[in-house]
Design a protein around this motif. Structure first.
Motif, PDB file in Angstrom:
ATOM      1  N   MET A   1      53.266-108.753  71.043  1.00 55.77           N
ATOM      2  CA  MET A   1      51.750-108.040  70.962  1.00 55.77           C
ATOM      3  C   MET A   1      51.864-107.259  69.498  1.00 55.77           C
ATOM      4  N   GLY A   2      50.480-107.607  68.961  1.00 58.04           N
ATOM      5  CA  GLY A   2      50.092-107.173  67.654  1.00 58.04           C
ATOM      6  C   GLY A   2      49.892-105.583  67.449  1.00 58.04           C
ATOM      7  N   GLU A   3      50.042-104.867  66.350  1.00 60.53           N
ATOM      8  CA  GLU A   3      49.953-103.533  66.312  1.00 60.53           C
ATOM      9  C   GLU A   3      48.726-103.037  66.885  1.00 60.53           C
ATOM     10  N   ILE A   4      48.701-101.964  67.236  1.00 55.01           N
ATOM     11  CA  ILE A   4      47.136-101.124  67.712  1.00 55.01           C
ATOM     12  C   ILE A   4      46.690-100.270  66.892  1.00 55.01           C
ATOM     13  N   VAL A   5      45.371-100.270  66.753  1.00 50.89           N
ATOM     14  CA  VAL A   5      44.921 -99.292  65.684  1.00 50.89           C
ATOM     15  C   VAL A   5      43.734 -98.679  66.369  1.00 50.89           C
ATOM     16  N   PHE A   6      44.110 -97.248  66.574  1.00 52.04           N
ATOM     17  CA  PHE A   6      43.261 -96.473  67.238  1.00 52.04           C
ATOM     18  C   PHE A   6      42.061 -95.974  66.090  1.00 52.04           C
ATOM     19  N   PHE A   7      40.780 -96.089  66.338  1.00 54.56           N
ATOM     20  CA  PHE A   7      39.940 -95.509  65.470  1.00 54.56           C
ATOM     21  C   PHE A   7      38.737 -94.790  65.981  1.00 54.56           C
ATOM     22  N   ASP A   8      38.064 -94.129  65.102  1.00 51.90           N
ATOM     23  CA  ASP A   8      36.731 -93.509  65.508  1.00 51.90           C
ATOM     24  C   ASP A   8      35.987 -93.289  64.412  1.00 51.90           C
ATOM     25  N   VAL A   9      34.625 -93.109  64.550  1.00 51.58           N
ATOM     26  CA  VAL A   9      33.662 -93.155  63.517  1.00 51.58           C
ATOM     27  C   VAL A   9      32.986 -91.849  64.004  1.00 51.58           C
ATOM     28  N   GLU A  10      32.577 -91.103  62.873  1.00 50.80           N
ATOM     29  CA  GLU A  10      31.442 -89.981  63.279  1.00 50.80           C
ATOM     30  C   GLU A  10      30.373 -90.580  62.537  1.00 50.80           C
ATOM     31  N   THR A  11      29.151 -90.170  63.131  1.00 41.64           N
ATOM     32  CA  THR A  11      27.829 -90.636  62.582  1.00 41.64           C
ATOM     33  C   THR A  11      26.748 -89.582  62.664  1.00 41.64           C
ATOM     34  N   THR A  12      25.605 -89.763  61.841  1.00 41.88           N
ATOM     35  CA  THR A  12      24.356 -88.991  62.221  1.00 41.88           C
ATOM     36  C   THR A  12      23.921 -89.337  63.561  1.00 41.88           C
ATOM     37  N   VAL A  13      23.192 -88.431  64.028  1.00 46.73           N
ATOM     38  CA  VAL A  13      22.479 -88.265  65.360  1.00 46.73           C
ATOM     39  C   VAL A  13      20.801 -88.806  64.860  1.00 46.73           C
ATOM     40  N   PRO A  14      20.483 -89.778  65.477  1.00 47.64           N
ATOM     41  CA  PRO A  14      18.806 -90.218  65.366  1.00 47.64           C
ATOM     42  C   PRO A  14      18.240 -89.112  65.895  1.00 47.64           C
ATOM     43  N   THR A  15      17.122 -88.359  65.126  1.00 51.00           N
ATOM     44  CA  THR A  15      16.172 -87.231  65.822  1.00 51.00           C
ATOM     45  C   THR A  15      14.858 -87.950  66.197  1.00 51.00           C
ATOM     46  N   VAL A  16      14.607 -89.325  65.577  1.00 46.33           N
ATOM     47  CA  VAL A  16      13.200 -89.856  65.548  1.00 46.33           C
ATOM     48  C   VAL A  16      13.393 -91.150  66.394  1.00 46.33           C
ATOM     49  N   THR A  17      12.513 -91.795  66.949  1.00 48.36           N
ATOM     50  CA  THR A  17      12.528 -93.062  67.329  1.00 48.36           C
ATOM     51  C   THR A  17      12.622 -94.107  66.228  1.00 48.36           C
ATOM     52  N   GLY A  18      13.518 -94.997  66.234  1.00 51.52           N
ATOM     53  CA  GLY A  18      13.887 -96.037  65.305  1.00 51.52           C
ATOM     54  C   GLY A  18      14.560 -95.671  64.310  1.00 51.52           C
ATOM     55  N   GLN A  19      14.958 -94.535  64.239  1.00 51.96           N
ATOM     56  CA  GLN A  19      16.161 -93.895  63.141  1.00 51.96           C
ATOM     57  C   GLN A  19      17.451 -94.364  63.672  1.00 51.96           C
ATOM     58  N   ARG A  20      18.311 -94.984  62.767  1.00 53.49           N
ATOM     59  CA  ARG A  20      19.549 -95.671  63.179  1.00 53.49           C
ATOM     60  C   ARG A  20      20.535 -94.757  62.851  1.00 53.49           C
ATOM     61  N   PHE A  21      21.831 -94.923  63.402  1.00 56.12           N
ATOM     62  CA  PHE A  21      23.078 -94.382  63.028  1.00 56.12           C
ATOM     63  C   PHE A  21      23.632 -94.526  61.753  1.00 56.12           C
ATOM     64  N   TRP A  22      24.180 -93.602  60.961  1.00 51.07           N
ATOM     65  CA  TRP A  22      24.826 -93.797  59.841  1.00 51.07           C
ATOM     66  C   TRP A  22      26.069 -93.198  59.886  1.00 51.07           C
ATOM     67  N   VAL A  23      27.190 -94.018  59.617  1.00 49.52           N
ATOM     68  CA  VAL A  23      28.323 -93.822  59.472  1.00 49.52           C
ATOM     69  C   VAL A  23      28.952 -92.533  58.278  1.00 49.52           C
ATOM     70  N   VAL A  24      29.524 -91.450  58.696  1.00 54.56           N
ATOM     71  CA  VAL A  24      29.746 -90.575  58.003  1.00 54.56           C
ATOM     72  C   VAL A  24      31.174 -90.179  57.610  1.00 54.56           C
ATOM     73  N   GLU A  25      32.059 -90.792  58.686  1.00 58.14           N
ATOM     74  CA  GLU A  25      33.458 -90.548  58.696  1.00 58.14           C
ATOM     75  C   GLU A  25      34.250 -91.609  59.542  1.00 58.14           C
ATOM     76  N   PHE A  26      35.296 -92.330  58.992  1.00 58.27           N
ATOM     77  CA  PHE A  26      36.030 -93.261  59.616  1.00 58.27           C
ATOM     78  C   PHE A  26      37.595 -92.679  59.513  1.00 58.27           C
ATOM     79  N   GLY A  27      38.039 -92.833  60.656  1.00 58.57           N
ATOM     80  CA  GLY A  27      39.507 -92.276  60.725  1.00 58.57           C
ATOM     81  C   GLY A  27      40.325 -93.333  61.570  1.00 58.57           C
ATOM     82  N   ALA A  28      41.453 -93.574  61.458  1.00 59.11           N
ATOM     83  CA  ALA A  28      42.473 -94.436  62.118  1.00 59.11           C
ATOM     84  C   ALA A  28      43.710 -94.407  62.068  1.00 59.11           C
ATOM     85  N   ILE A  29      44.540 -94.503  63.017  1.00 56.38           N
ATOM     86  CA  ILE A  29      45.843 -94.435  63.168  1.00 56.38           C
ATOM     87  C   ILE A  29      46.542 -95.895  63.807  1.00 56.38           C
ATOM     88  N   VAL A  30      47.509 -96.552  63.077  1.00 51.26           N
ATOM     89  CA  VAL A  30      48.155 -97.592  63.495  1.00 51.26           C
ATOM     90  C   VAL A  30      49.290 -97.234  64.121  1.00 51.26           C
TER      91      VAL A  30
END
Length: 263
Positions: A1-30
């Motif tokens: 079995m290959g190594e496992i990477v746990f990861f998480d992204v924190e994003t902005t929160v859309p406040t209006v229709t049509g607005q997208r998520f933007w990644v503001v933080e990435f974190g991971a542990i192998v």
């Protein structure tokens, strides 16, 4: 079995229709899959293309001022690609959210996204195996249930908490599968009061004792190995044994004649 990477992204929160998520933080542990220990980690804030999408107030522990000085995604894309590509991806609700945000971020810079060799989404895994005994399956709820503290909504902290939650859930499920007749009965207690440790130990001891030996009816058990009206005969035989010991120590004579005394 290959190594496992746990990861998480924190994003902005859309406040209006049509607005997208933007990644503001990435974190991971192998993580080593055989020992479930952390091998390496990586975390970075990311400046989104639309800085105005980051609220002035704190969200997920991240402020607009903090990400304003952070590198853009294209500056950290090589590192993120190297951490994720060709490994087993793991995280909480990553199939519905985090995986899509990674693909969007790489698409924004015109590069192919990293590919996993497998995906472990703890939300779906725990939904099938652990159920809702802890309430809802949000990471904050599970962490509180196991006494792991409060979720900080920072990428690296959250992935480490995710790993600990999985360890605790796996331990509970392992114990229940090992002792199904004892532990599985408590699976659906919900919000009922928990049995105290002392009461639980007392109950398990009684169950274990009932398996080892049949119940004893003390009301009919004889306290002595002879009838009460024969006590005089026993005493008389003991005296005869002592008189016939012929110099031997009285106790030895009694022991030799004990069988005949009690007949």
């Amino acid at each position: 079995m290959g190594e496992i990477v746990f990861f998480d992204v924190e994003t902005t929160v859309p406040t209006v229709t049509g607005q997208r998520f933007w990644v503001v933080e990435f974190g991971a542990i192998v993580v080593c899959p055989r020992k479930l220990v952390e091998i390496e980690s990586y975390c970075t804030l990311i400046r989104p293309n639309d800085i105005s999408a980051v609220g002035a107030k704190r969200f997920s522990g991240i402020t607009r001022e903090a990400v304003a000085e952070a590198p853009r995604f294209e500056e950290v894309a090589d590192k993120i690609f190297g951490v994720l590509n060709g490994r087993v991806w793991a995280g909480h609700n990553i199939q519905r959210f985090d995986c899509h945000r990674i693909k969007e971020a790489f698409a924004d810079i015109g590069r192919p996204a990293p590919e996993p060799i497998g995906v472990i989404d703890s939300l779906s895994v725990l939904g099938q195996g652990f159920g809702r005994r802890a309430g809802d399956l949000k990471m904050a709820t599970l962490a509180s249930y196991f006494g792991l503290g409060r979720q900080k909504h920072r990428s690296l902290d959250d992935v480490r908490m995710n790993l600990e939650v999985l360890k605790h859930c796996a331990t509970v499920l392992f114990l229940e599968s090992s002792l199904p007749n004892i532990l599985s009965n408590n699976r659906n207690l919900g919000n009922m009061s928990m049995i105290t440790r002392s009461r639980a130990n007392e109950k398990s001891c009684r169950e274990e004792a009932s398996k080892k030996s049949p119940p004893v009816n003390f009301g009919t058990t004889r306290a002595v190995p002879y009838q009460r009206n024969r006590l005089g005969k026993v005493v008389e035989r003991a005296r005869e044994a002592l008189r016939g010991s012929q110099g031997a120590r009285p106790i030895n004579s009694i022991l030799r004649h004990s069988r005949s005394l009690l007949r």
